[in-house]
Design a protein around this motif. Structure first.
Motif, PDB file in Angstrom:
ATOM      1  N   MET A   1       0.841  -1.191   0.000  1.00 45.47           N
ATOM      2  CA  MET A   1       0.000   0.000   0.000  1.00 45.47           C
ATOM      3  C   MET A   1       0.884   1.251   0.000  1.00 45.47           C
ATOM      4  N   LYS A   2       0.501   2.219  -0.808  1.00 41.90           N
ATOM      5  CA  LYS A   2       1.236   3.473  -0.874  1.00 41.90           C
ATOM      6  C   LYS A   2       0.386   4.576  -0.240  1.00 41.90           C
ATOM      7  N   ILE A   3       1.023   5.363   0.599  1.00 43.18           N
ATOM      8  CA  ILE A   3       0.307   6.388   1.357  1.00 43.18           C
ATOM      9  C   ILE A   3       0.715   7.757   0.837  1.00 43.18           C
ATOM     10  N   VAL A   4      -0.286   8.574   0.541  1.00 44.64           N
ATOM     11  CA  VAL A   4      -0.085   9.860  -0.128  1.00 44.64           C
ATOM     12  C   VAL A   4      -0.535  10.991   0.797  1.00 44.64           C
ATOM     13  N   PHE A   5       0.358  11.936   1.030  1.00 44.12           N
ATOM     14  CA  PHE A   5       0.076  13.045   1.940  1.00 44.12           C
ATOM     15  C   PHE A   5      -0.167  14.343   1.175  1.00 44.12           C
ATOM     16  N   ALA A 154      -1.102  11.461 -10.731  1.00 42.64           N
ATOM     17  CA  ALA A 154      -0.440  10.982  -9.521  1.00 42.64           C
ATOM     18  C   ALA A 154      -0.381   9.461  -9.488  1.00 42.64           C
ATOM     19  N   ALA A 155      -1.488   8.801  -9.768  1.00 47.51           N
ATOM     20  CA  ALA A 155      -1.494   7.339  -9.748  1.00 47.51           C
ATOM     21  C   ALA A 155      -0.471   6.785 -10.743  1.00 47.51           C
ATOM     22  N   GLN A 156      -0.399   7.412 -11.902  1.00 48.41           N
ATOM     23  CA  GLN A 156       0.563   6.975 -12.907  1.00 48.41           C
ATOM     24  C   GLN A 156       1.993   7.180 -12.408  1.00 48.41           C
ATOM     25  N   GLN A 157       2.269   8.359 -11.875  1.00 45.54           N
ATOM     26  CA  GLN A 157       3.628   8.652 -11.411  1.00 45.54           C
ATOM     27  C   GLN A 157       4.017   7.782 -10.220  1.00 45.54           C
ATOM     28  N   PHE A 158       3.051   7.501  -9.348  1.00 50.38           N
ATOM     29  CA  PHE A 158       3.345   6.717  -8.155  1.00 50.38           C
ATOM     30  C   PHE A 158       3.407   5.217  -8.466  1.00 50.38           C
ATOM     31  N   GLY A 159       3.073   4.842  -9.686  1.00 56.88           N
ATOM     32  CA  GLY A 159       3.145   3.447 -10.091  1.00 56.88           C
ATOM     33  C   GLY A 159       2.185   2.547  -9.349  1.00 56.88           C
ATOM     34  N   ALA A 160       0.948   3.016  -9.198  1.00 58.64           N
ATOM     35  CA  ALA A 160      -0.017   2.265  -8.406  1.00 58.64           C
ATOM     36  C   ALA A 160      -1.404   2.334  -9.028  1.00 58.64           C
ATOM     37  N   PRO A 162      -5.395   2.855  -8.415  1.00 61.01           N
ATOM     38  CA  PRO A 162      -6.053   3.736  -7.437  1.00 61.01           C
ATOM     39  C   PRO A 162      -6.331   3.057  -6.099  1.00 61.01           C
ATOM     40  N   GLN A 163      -6.771   1.798  -6.140  1.00 64.22           N
ATOM     41  CA  GLN A 163      -7.127   1.118  -4.889  1.00 64.22           C
ATOM     42  C   GLN A 163      -5.919   0.812  -4.013  1.00 64.22           C
ATOM     43  N   GLU A 164      -4.725   0.974  -4.569  1.00 62.85           N
ATOM     44  CA  GLU A 164      -3.499   0.742  -3.803  1.00 62.85           C
ATOM     45  C   GLU A 164      -2.991   2.001  -3.108  1.00 62.85           C
ATOM     46  N   LEU A 165      -3.720   3.101  -3.255  1.00 57.75           N
ATOM     47  CA  LEU A 165      -3.300   4.387  -2.702  1.00 57.75           C
ATOM     48  C   LEU A 165      -4.212   4.800  -1.550  1.00 57.75           C
ATOM     49  N   VAL A 166      -3.608   5.236  -0.471  1.00 55.64           N
ATOM     50  CA  VAL A 166      -4.341   5.788   0.672  1.00 55.64           C
ATOM     51  C   VAL A 166      -3.952   7.263   0.784  1.00 55.64           C
ATOM     52  N   ALA A 178     -10.947  11.889  -4.732  1.00 57.00           N
ATOM     53  CA  ALA A 178     -10.058  10.722  -4.719  1.00 57.00           C
ATOM     54  C   ALA A 178     -10.854   9.422  -4.615  1.00 57.00           C
ATOM     55  N   THR A 179     -11.820   9.378  -3.700  1.00 54.53           N
ATOM     56  CA  THR A 179     -12.585   8.147  -3.526  1.00 54.53           C
ATOM     57  C   THR A 179     -13.440   7.840  -4.748  1.00 54.53           C
ATOM     58  N   ALA A 180     -13.902   8.877  -5.439  1.00 56.91           N
ATOM     59  CA  ALA A 180     -14.676   8.661  -6.658  1.00 56.91           C
ATOM     60  C   ALA A 180     -13.845   7.976  -7.736  1.00 56.91           C
ATOM     61  N   LEU A 181     -12.526   8.144  -7.652  1.00 61.78           N
ATOM     62  CA  LEU A 181     -11.627   7.529  -8.630  1.00 61.78           C
ATOM     63  C   LEU A 181     -11.057   6.204  -8.134  1.00 61.78           C
ATOM     64  N   GLY A 182     -11.526   5.754  -6.978  1.00 59.81           N
ATOM     65  CA  GLY A 182     -11.113   4.455  -6.486  1.00 59.81           C
ATOM     66  C   GLY A 182     -10.010   4.457  -5.450  1.00 59.81           C
ATOM     67  N   TRP A 183      -9.521   5.663  -5.097  1.00 59.94           N
ATOM     68  CA  TRP A 183      -8.510   5.736  -4.046  1.00 59.94           C
ATOM     69  C   TRP A 183      -9.145   5.438  -2.688  1.00 59.94           C
ATOM     70  N   GLN A 184      -8.352   4.921  -1.768  1.00 55.96           N
ATOM     71  CA  GLN A 184      -8.739   4.951  -0.367  1.00 55.96           C
ATOM     72  C   GLN A 184      -8.354   6.331   0.177  1.00 55.96           C
ATOM     73  N   ALA A 185      -9.072   6.807   1.173  1.00 52.27           N
ATOM     74  CA  ALA A 185      -8.799   8.167   1.628  1.00 52.27           C
ATOM     75  C   ALA A 185      -9.190   8.348   3.087  1.00 52.27           C
ATOM     76  N   VAL A 186      -8.464   9.241   3.748  1.00 51.19           N
ATOM     77  CA  VAL A 186      -8.705   9.597   5.145  1.00 51.19           C
ATOM     78  C   VAL A 186      -8.793  11.120   5.219  1.00 51.19           C
TER      79      VAL A 186
END
Length: 207
Positions: A1-5, A154-160, A162-166, A178-186
């Motif tokens: 899992m990759k975490i994005v700030f 971002a997803a492309q650059q991070f090599g992930a 969407p569901q692999e990104l928090v 972000a969640t509409a595109l399939g990212w996990q988010a807090v």
């Protein structure tokens, strides 16, 4: 899992009402007034400031546009803009969270709406390359949150996938995008709450 700030309000202090009360006390006597003035000055990060965020206008042009739009003296506008780097103080609790996530083997990235001059300041004064594998500043890519293209980039650059990104961000609109595109988010409120949310997801061991 990759975490994005996100940065402003997450890793670095950004609270326009109190910021304006400090740097513009003759116009902003308290945070209540500061919240109202912030809406006019920053336009919810659309309009003049949104173009600055996206690298579509430089600082001088942005100051000209805000002056023309508001009637405030240009010198005062520049005072506020010049004070932004000092406002962007490191939030120590988030910095500690980053170190703990890295120690537990997570890969970290950043995705920040940030005008180029302030992005350059952060890159100069903080070890972003040590904390993050990579990241995107809106001013460098001419796109900004909450618009879809920057998330796709971002997803492309991070090599992930969407569901692999928090994603941790303090603006609900960005979380929703972000969640509409399939990212996990807090939705970030405090470092402590973010830590608890990541622990609940099994991404961080309890202390």
């Amino acid at each position: 899992m990759k975490i994005v700030f996100d940065f402003g309000g997450v890793l670095f202090r950004w609270h326009p009402p109190s910021f304006l009360a400090r740097v513009w006390p003759h116009r902003v006597p308290d945070e209540t007034v500061g919240a109202e003035v912030a809406q006019t000055f920053f336009q919810s990060y659309t309009g003049d400031w949104g173009a600055f965020d996206q690298g579509l206008a430089d600082a001088a042009t942005t100051a000209d546009r805000i002056t023309a739009r508001t009637g405030w003296p240009r010198a005062e506008i520049v005072t506020v803009m010049d004070a932004v780097p000092q406002e962007l103080q490191l939030i120590e609790g988030t910095a500690a969270l980053i170190q703990d996530l890295k120690a537990q083997g997570h890969t970290l990235h950043f995705l920040s709406n940030m005008p180029e001059p302030y992005a350059d300041h952060l890159e100069t004064h903080h070890p972003l390359g040590e904390w993050f594998e990579s990241g995107i500043f809106s001013g460098h890519v001419k796109q900004s949150k909450p618009h879809t293209p920057i998330f796709e980039l971002a997803a492309q650059q991070f090599g992930a996938k969407p569901q692999e990104l928090v994603f941790l961000d303090d603006h609900p609109a960005n979380i929703e995008a972000a969640t509409a595109l399939g990212w996990q988010a807090v939705l970030f409120t405090t470092p402590e709450a973010a830590r608890e949310a990541l622990q609940a997801r099994g991404l961080l061991a309890a202390a």
